[in-house]
Design a protein around this motif. Sequence first.
Motif, PDB file in Angstrom:
ATOM      1  N   LEU A 160      33.726  51.891  -8.054  1.00  0.00           N
ATOM      2  CA  LEU A 160      35.396  51.557  -7.547  1.00  0.00           C
ATOM      3  C   LEU A 160      36.001  51.108  -8.702  1.00  0.00           C
ATOM      4  N   ASP A 161      35.454  50.404  -9.587  1.00  0.00           N
ATOM      5  CA  ASP A 161      36.141  49.863 -10.987  1.00  0.00           C
ATOM      6  C   ASP A 161      36.725  51.093 -11.725  1.00  0.00           C
ATOM      7  N   ALA A 162      35.626  52.076 -11.891  1.00  0.00           N
ATOM      8  CA  ALA A 162      35.844  53.344 -12.854  1.00  0.00           C
ATOM      9  C   ALA A 162      36.925  54.140 -12.107  1.00  0.00           C
ATOM     10  N   ILE A 163      36.774  54.296 -10.579  1.00  0.00           N
ATOM     11  CA  ILE A 163      37.947  55.325 -10.035  1.00  0.00           C
ATOM     12  C   ILE A 163      39.331  54.548 -10.175  1.00  0.00           C
ATOM     13  N   LEU A 164      39.302  53.209  -9.814  1.00  0.00           N
ATOM     14  CA  LEU A 164      40.700  52.579 -10.069  1.00  0.00           C
ATOM     15  C   LEU A 164      41.187  52.415 -11.209  1.00  0.00           C
ATOM     16  N   THR A 165      40.472  52.113 -12.208  1.00  0.00           N
ATOM     17  CA  THR A 165      40.979  51.861 -13.687  1.00  0.00           C
ATOM     18  C   THR A 165      41.365  53.283 -14.063  1.00  0.00           C
ATOM     19  N   GLY A 166      40.756  54.828 -13.661  1.00  0.00           N
ATOM     20  CA  GLY A 166      41.021  55.921 -14.152  1.00  0.00           C
ATOM     21  C   GLY A 166      42.518  56.316 -13.587  1.00  0.00           C
ATOM     22  N   ALA A 167      42.556  55.781 -12.284  1.00  0.00           N
ATOM     23  CA  ALA A 167      43.845  56.022 -11.475  1.00  0.00           C
ATOM     24  C   ALA A 167      45.179  55.431 -12.044  1.00  0.00           C
ATOM     25  N   ARG A 168      44.859  54.029 -12.580  1.00  0.00           N
ATOM     26  CA  ARG A 168      45.793  53.307 -13.169  1.00  0.00           C
ATOM     27  C   ARG A 168      46.184  53.935 -14.593  1.00  0.00           C
ATOM     28  N   ASP A 177      44.249  46.882  -4.464  1.00  0.00           N
ATOM     29  CA  ASP A 177      43.209  46.240  -5.260  1.00  0.00           C
ATOM     30  C   ASP A 177      44.014  45.989  -6.681  1.00  0.00           C
ATOM     31  N   PRO A 178      44.925  45.438  -6.786  1.00  0.00           N
ATOM     32  CA  PRO A 178      46.107  45.703  -8.060  1.00  0.00           C
ATOM     33  C   PRO A 178      45.160  45.158  -9.329  1.00  0.00           C
ATOM     34  N   HIS A 179      44.351  44.277  -9.397  1.00  0.00           N
ATOM     35  CA  HIS A 179      43.727  43.828 -10.601  1.00  0.00           C
ATOM     36  C   HIS A 179      42.287  44.073 -10.634  1.00  0.00           C
ATOM     37  N   GLY A 180      41.545  44.490  -9.310  1.00  0.00           N
ATOM     38  CA  GLY A 180      40.150  44.660  -9.616  1.00  0.00           C
ATOM     39  C   GLY A 180      39.329  43.291  -9.317  1.00  0.00           C
ATOM     40  N   GLU A 181      39.958  42.234  -8.621  1.00  0.00           N
ATOM     41  CA  GLU A 181      39.262  40.880  -8.400  1.00  0.00           C
ATOM     42  C   GLU A 181      38.980  40.840  -6.963  1.00  0.00           C
ATOM     43  N   GLY A 182      37.830  40.456  -6.787  1.00  0.00           N
ATOM     44  CA  GLY A 182      37.195  40.263  -5.498  1.00  0.00           C
ATOM     45  C   GLY A 182      37.607  41.039  -4.613  1.00  0.00           C
ATOM     46  N   GLU A 183      37.904  40.942  -3.269  1.00  0.00           N
ATOM     47  CA  GLU A 183      38.012  41.712  -2.287  1.00  0.00           C
ATOM     48  C   GLU A 183      39.355  42.408  -2.312  1.00  0.00           C
TER      49      GLU A 183
END
Length: 120
Positions: free
Chosen positions: A103-111, A40-46
């Motif tokens: 999911l957005d919060a976790i992946l944004t934090g990871a990035r 999910d490189p940019h948090g877009e869709g699936e």
Amino acid sequence: MPTTTAARELPHPAREEIRLATVLHALSDPMRLRIATALDPHGEGEGRGASCSQVDLPVSPSTVTHHFRVLREAGVIKQCYRGTAKINCLRRTDLDTLYPGLLDAILTGARRETEPGTAP
């Protein structure tokens, strides 16, 4: 004799079977978090689908398989066969429906943690 489609389907939890503790446990491992971020490189869709070999991890192939299985069984990813390749996609819609913003919060934090010059 050709393999039937049903024989090549992998078990996935239904949306209502996905549990927060299981999702958080699956994403608590740095390698699995790296997989989710790559899918999910940019948090877009699936997100985009990718085969296991397209996600570069510094572990053995059997360990890569284990990490993808944990994510699938937790309901974080969906795996399906396209020909001989196993394609992986985040279950963003299911996770966003169950746990909005998680999911957005976790992946944004990871990035943020992997960006140069960013403190964890």
